[in-house]
Design a protein around this motif. Structure first.
Motif, PDB file in Angstrom:
ATOM      1  N   SER A 119       0.877  -1.094  -0.039  1.00 22.36           N
ATOM      2  CA  SER A 119      -0.043   0.082  -0.143  1.00 22.36           C
ATOM      3  C   SER A 119       1.186   1.248  -0.010  1.00 22.36           C
ATOM      4  O   SER A 119       1.858   1.274   0.792  1.00 22.36           O
ATOM      5  CB  SER A 119      -0.929   0.060   1.350  1.00 22.36           C
ATOM      6  N   TRP A 120       0.493   2.182  -0.712  1.00 24.05           N
ATOM      7  CA  TRP A 120       1.213   3.426  -0.748  1.00 24.05           C
ATOM      8  C   TRP A 120       0.877   4.427   0.502  1.00 24.05           C
ATOM      9  O   TRP A 120       1.654   5.456   0.758  1.00 24.05           O
ATOM     10  CB  TRP A 120       0.464   4.297  -2.107  1.00 24.05           C
ATOM     11  N   VAL A 121      -0.090   4.213   1.239  1.00 27.64           N
ATOM     12  CA  VAL A 121      -0.531   4.654   2.086  1.00 27.64           C
ATOM     13  C   VAL A 121      -0.027   4.269   3.559  1.00 27.64           C
ATOM     14  O   VAL A 121       0.763   5.085   4.529  1.00 27.64           O
ATOM     15  CB  VAL A 121      -2.204   5.011   2.326  1.00 27.64           C
ATOM     16  N   SER A 122      -0.201   3.000   3.904  1.00 23.54           N
ATOM     17  CA  SER A 122       0.214   2.273   5.057  1.00 23.54           C
ATOM     18  C   SER A 122       1.534   1.519   4.867  1.00 23.54           C
ATOM     19  O   SER A 122       2.140   1.046   5.927  1.00 23.54           O
ATOM     20  CB  SER A 122      -0.924   1.461   5.608  1.00 23.54           C
ATOM     21  N   ASP A 123       1.948   1.158   3.526  1.00 22.84           N
ATOM     22  CA  ASP A 123       3.049   0.351   3.398  1.00 22.84           C
ATOM     23  C   ASP A 123       2.983  -1.012   3.845  1.00 22.84           C
ATOM     24  O   ASP A 123       3.708  -1.722   3.948  1.00 22.84           O
ATOM     25  CB  ASP A 123       4.498   0.980   3.948  1.00 22.84           C
ATOM     26  N   ALA A 124       1.549  -1.313   3.963  1.00 20.71           N
ATOM     27  CA  ALA A 124       1.376  -2.760   4.297  1.00 20.71           C
ATOM     28  C   ALA A 124       1.007  -3.764   3.196  1.00 20.71           C
ATOM     29  O   ALA A 124       0.689  -3.082   1.939  1.00 20.71           O
ATOM     30  CB  ALA A 124      -0.052  -2.853   5.390  1.00 20.71           C
ATOM     31  N   ASP A 127      -4.555   5.315  -3.233  1.00 22.67           N
ATOM     32  CA  ASP A 127      -3.859   4.185  -2.962  1.00 22.67           C
ATOM     33  C   ASP A 127      -3.917   3.234  -4.610  1.00 22.67           C
ATOM     34  O   ASP A 127      -4.623   2.217  -4.003  1.00 22.67           O
ATOM     35  CB  ASP A 127      -4.119   3.729  -1.629  1.00 22.67           C
ATOM     36  N   LEU A 128      -3.203   3.854  -5.044  1.00 20.97           N
ATOM     37  CA  LEU A 128      -3.209   2.692  -6.580  1.00 20.97           C
ATOM     38  C   LEU A 128      -2.986   1.444  -6.335  1.00 20.97           C
ATOM     39  O   LEU A 128      -3.784   0.308  -6.802  1.00 20.97           O
ATOM     40  CB  LEU A 128      -2.531   3.420  -7.703  1.00 20.97           C
ATOM     41  N   PRO A 129      -2.122   0.649  -5.505  1.00 28.88           N
ATOM     42  CA  PRO A 129      -1.854  -0.665  -5.294  1.00 28.88           C
ATOM     43  C   PRO A 129      -3.009  -1.387  -4.735  1.00 28.88           C
ATOM     44  O   PRO A 129      -3.343  -2.390  -4.876  1.00 28.88           O
ATOM     45  CB  PRO A 129      -0.469  -0.937  -4.558  1.00 28.88           C
TER      46      PRO A 129
END
Length: 610
Positions: free
Chosen positions: A96-101, A289-291
């Motif tokens: 994720s681009w926002v949470s990096d999860a 959050d494209l991914p």
């Protein structure tokens, strides 16, 4: 009489292969579009990632280049698409681009919630359909069904016309806010499943019930029903056999209902704060959050594709080996003449909509009066004010232009596309199947990810999925008209293809397809309202009804009219759609072939033999 010979294997493959190929093509196309979202959106993905990770950091060229290098964006769209597709095949959807999860665990968890919700909604839909068609089935099994009779067609049509987000709002207001029977939102236990499954299952059950209610009279009028009853078979046995006889022909429509559940789940999960795949996709689209958006949309499309394939397999299984290659086309029951009440309902709905809209247009809809926010109804504000003090009645009137006016343009575009595509059904079959595989909400999410949320994007999204039924209608009329005997005579007399097309085929097709498009106007307006409700359509300060309902929903306890007023307008629109669509059309008696031939000869172009 012996059994009918089995169709050749090539003919059987020709029947099931095109739908399968179309679904695979739709899945491949959506997968490519999803994989290319970072470039199709027209926004710098590196800037979106930087703002998501550190909103205060200065977006210098060096920092953005470092982000591009970290994400692999520097190589261009094709290499990144290949890496993303390869990772998806291995079960790696990125981070994720926002949470990096990791994206896959979150998508899998949301998919589990949505599958549970859709299973409960499907159970509600089947129970609703059974209750709606039970009167027809019981009377038909006992031999007391009148020709053309049906059970609860009006109620089924009403449920079908209601969008899921509107049912969800009404259930929340009635059962949670006013009566306090059920929790309004959350996902902590089985009790939180009741309202979302009802909101998602009741419209689907109305459609299933209407399909069965329309098909059963034709089945129960067949000769074998009387023979079984005369042989001493119980009404229950006859009813079960009739249900099995009617179901296979409707299985493809059942599959489309299940596909529609994936789109409706987005709105229902948003209203009730259910952590499903639909709400995840919508949140990812709004936060760029494209991914996560790629994984969520891929999951939604896989659900729809699996539903369509399962419906095709279920139909073949229900038919069995003996009837698998037989055509089970059921003739529609005779339509009863419209009584005065049935003719009055659409007029009353249209009059109410027009009156409220015109009255509201004479008032100011944009002035913000913070001191009068959430005010009760009064002489100055007959329906009260909204959360920022704007007049609710004025918002309804100005919102009619944004809602119904945009729907009219969408229907006009869909009609033009259908008329162009309907004359080439062989080339358009795959595109129509692909468009049918995407509910309007999913198309709206994709369009919003590319062009951003707005009224134009919502109109494009609805237009992309609204033309296939009109194109199918056009293709059927074109085929029927071209096979008419008087056109054969025209060709024998030397009339050219262009003359036949412009003077005979097009006039015969244009009228019925245009009426079909007009009947779809309320449904298109409701689809646009659903996108506005989700934040994918018109943006503030627009008075569009779906957006007005979404803005007023958090304050429904303090000012219920602010939320119920746009909901009531949408209900009137749905009632108008139902009452108009159930009216029988007045078909003009065809002219005799002799008169038609003479008229055609009189219009024969110069140079052709008379």
């Amino acid at each position: 009489m012996g059994p009918a010979p089995a169709a050749p294997r090539g003919a059987r493959n020709a029947r099931w292969l095109p739908p399968l190929v179309s679904r695979v093509a739709a899945l491949a196309l959506v997968t490519v579009v999803v994989g290319l979202l970072p470039w199709l959106s027209g926004r710098d993905p590196a800037l979106s990632v930087l703002r998501a990770r550190s909103a205060e950091q200065e977006p210098t060229p060096e920092v953005l280049d470092a982000v591009r290098e970290d994400l692999g964006l520097a190589d261009g769209p094709v290499p990144m698409l290949a890496r993303w597709f390869g990772g998806a095949l291995r079960g790696d959807l990125g981070r994720s681009w926002v949470s990096d999860a990791p994206v896959l665990p979150g998508v899998a968890s949301a998919m589990g919630v949505s599958l549970l919700l859709m299973a409960a909604a499907l159970a509600v839909a089947l129970a609703t359909a059974a209750a709606l068609c039970a009167p027809t089935l019981v009377r038909g099994a006992r031999g007391t069904l009148r020709p053309g009779g049906s059970g609860s067609g009006a109620l089924a049509a009403t449920l079908t016309a209601l969008p899921e987000f509107l049912v969800a709002v009404l259930l929340m207001v009635a059962l949670s806010v006013w009566l306090g029977w059920l929790p309004p939102y959350g996902w902590q236990g089985p009790v939180h499943l009741v309202l979302p499954s009802l909101a998602l299952g009741l419209p689907a059950g109305g459609l299933l019930g209407r399909l069965l209610d329309d098909a059963l009279p034709a089945v129960l009028a067949e000769r074998w029903v009387g023979l079984w009853a005369a042989s001493g078979c119980s009404p229950g046995l006859v009813a079960a056999a009739a249900l099995r006889r009617a179901t296979p022909a409707l299985i493809p429509q059942f599959g489309m209902v299940v596909v529609g559940l994936t789109g409706g789940a987005v709105a229902v999960e948003t209203v009730f704060a259910v952590p499903g795949i639909g709400r995840t996709a919508l949140g990812a689209a709004q936060s760029q959050d494209l991914p996560l958006l790629q994984g969520s949309v891929l999951g939604l499309v896989l659900l729809g594709t699996a539903a369509g394939t399962a419906a095709q397999a279920a139909r073949r299984w229900l038919l069995g080996p003996g009837l698998r290659d037989a055509a089970l086309a059921l003739s529609p029951p005779p339509t009863a003449p419209a009584g005065p009440v049935r003719r009055t309902v659409p007029a009353v709905c249209a009059a109410l909509l027009l009156t409220v809209s015109v009255w509201g247009l004479t008032r100011d809809a944009m002035t913000v009066r913070v001191a009068e926010r959430l005010a009760a109804p009064s002489w100055a504000h007959p329906l009260g004010t909204d959360a920022v003090g704007r007049d609710v009645l004025a918002r309804l009137g100005h919102g009619a232009l944004a809602t119904v006016g945009t729907a009219g343009l969408v229907c006009l575009v869909s009609l033009a596309v259908a008329l162009l595509v309907g004359f080439l059904p062989v080339l358009s079959a795959g595109a129509a199947e692909m468009a049918n595989a995407l509910p309007p909400v999913i198309a709206g999410i994709l369009v919003a990810a590319v062009a951003g949320p707005g009224p134009l994007g919502a109109a494009v999204a609805v237009a992309l999925v609204s033309w296939p039924p009109l194109a199918a209608h056009t293709a059927a009329l074109v085929q029927e008209t071209r096979a008419a005997a008087y056109l054969t005579a025209q060709r024998a007399l030397g009339s050219g293809p262009r003359w036949i097309l412009l003077r005979h085929v097009l006039p015969s097709v244009l009228g019925p397809v245009t009426r079909n498009a007009v009947l779809r106007l309320p449904g298109t307006a409701l689809a646009l309202a659903s996108l506005g409700f989700l934040g994918l359509g018109a943006q503030p300060p627009s008075a569009e009804w779906g957006l007005s309902l979404s803005e007023s929903l958090p304050y429904v306890e303090r000012a219920p009219l602010a939320a119920l007023a746009p909901a009531a307008m949408l209900l009137l629109l749905a009632a108008f759609a139902v009452s108009s669509s159930t009216l029988p059309s007045r078909a003009r008696p065809p002219r005799s072939p002799r008169r038609r031939t003479r008229a055609s000869e009189a219009r024969t172009p110069e140079g052709s033999p008379r």
